[in-house]
Design an enzyme around this catalytic site. Structure first.
Site, short mmCIF file in Angstrom:
data_model
loop_
_atom_site.label_atom_id
_atom_site.label_comp_id
_atom_site.label_asym_id
_atom_site.label_seq_id
_atom_site.Cartn_x
_atom_site.Cartn_y
_atom_site.Cartn_z
N ASP A 1 55.79 43.47 43.70
CA ASP A 1 54.93 43.48 42.82
C ASP A 1 53.66 43.57 42.54
OD1 ASP A 1 51.86 41.77 43.33
OD2 ASP A 1 52.99 41.96 45.06
N ASP B 1 52.92 39.80 49.45
CA ASP B 1 51.65 38.50 48.74
C ASP B 1 52.17 39.19 47.04
OD1 ASP B 1 49.98 38.00 50.95
OD2 ASP B 1 49.98 40.02 50.94
N ASP C 1 57.35 43.96 49.99
CA ASP C 1 55.90 43.77 50.29
C ASP C 1 55.78 41.39 50.34
OD1 ASP C 1 53.41 43.59 49.80
OD2 ASP C 1 53.72 42.51 47.19
#
Length: 221
Positions: free
Chosen positions: A183, A11, A9
């Site tokens: 996250d 961001d 991922d």
């Protein structure tokens, strides 16, 4: 032995922040939008993302609205300034090193993000990814339309987008041996699909799920 697939991922995983939200703040800094109105809407959309209830079609239209009249060269110039002034300071050194470690180990590394391809393509290149799976965008006569092309790379759509890519590349990659770093609780469908999910500086919901599932939790901060 087949090559291992490693997914990242972007961001708040490889970046210390969210590139989509940072783009909105960048537009404000360039005087291209009304500060109060744009920040209010940008913050509201970001909170919806954190809460897992984002209307990604509405967010993409909002994100790209100020540049819909820009041609490719004008968009590229603005994106270059965004990379130079904002994104470079967001890239985590430990994130860069983690990507490099997997590449040196011979893994096929893929950046997979809900953020649209206009914003993320230069970031993927900067981080050394040859493959980017992002929310793709429609264009007409060299202009962006503000609409999404195909499957939004968000929540279950992220898993669908990956499976579509796997079919297109006709690969022997096995998700049961694949690794995915993220996250966000929004990425739970894909995290559950891989054999090696890793929570990276996770939000509260993902941290709880990771602990209950005995998934590794790491920090790149």
């Amino acid at each position: 032995m087949s090559q291992r697939l490693t997914l990242f991922d972007l961001d708040n995983t490889l970046l210390a922040g969210d590139s989509d939200h940072a783009w909105g703040e960048f537009l404000i800094s360039q005087g291209l939008v009304d500060e109060l109105q744009h920040r209010s809407a940008n913050d509201a959309f970001y909170q919806q993302y954190l809460d897992g209830i984002l209307d990604i079609h509405a967010y993409v239209k909002f994100t790209l609205g100020p540049v819909l009249e820009y041609n490719a060269e004008e968009r590229q110039n603005l994106q270059h300034k965004f990379m130079e002034q904002v994104v470079q300071t967001m890239i985590l050194d430990r994130g860069r090193k983690l990507v490099m470690q997997h590449k040196q180990a011979g893994d096929r590394c893929v950046l997979i993000t809900a953020t649209n391809a206009f914003i993320t393509a230069p970031i993927a290149k900067e981080l050394g990814f040859n493959t980017l799976l992002a929310t793709d965008l429609k264009q007409k006569n060299d202009r962006l339309t503000g609409e999404i092309a195909g499957i939004p790379c968000y929540q279950y759509g992220k898993l669908d987008k990956l499976e579509q890519w796997l079919q297109n590349v006709n690969s022997a990659f096995n998700l049961k041996t694949a690794c995915f770093y993220s996250d966000s609780i929004n990425d739970l469908p894909l995290l559950r699909a891989v054999g090696n999910p890793v929570a990276v500086d996770p939000d509260k919901s993902l941290a709880n799920h990771a602990r209950n599932s005995n998934w590794p939790i790491i920090s790149l901060r």
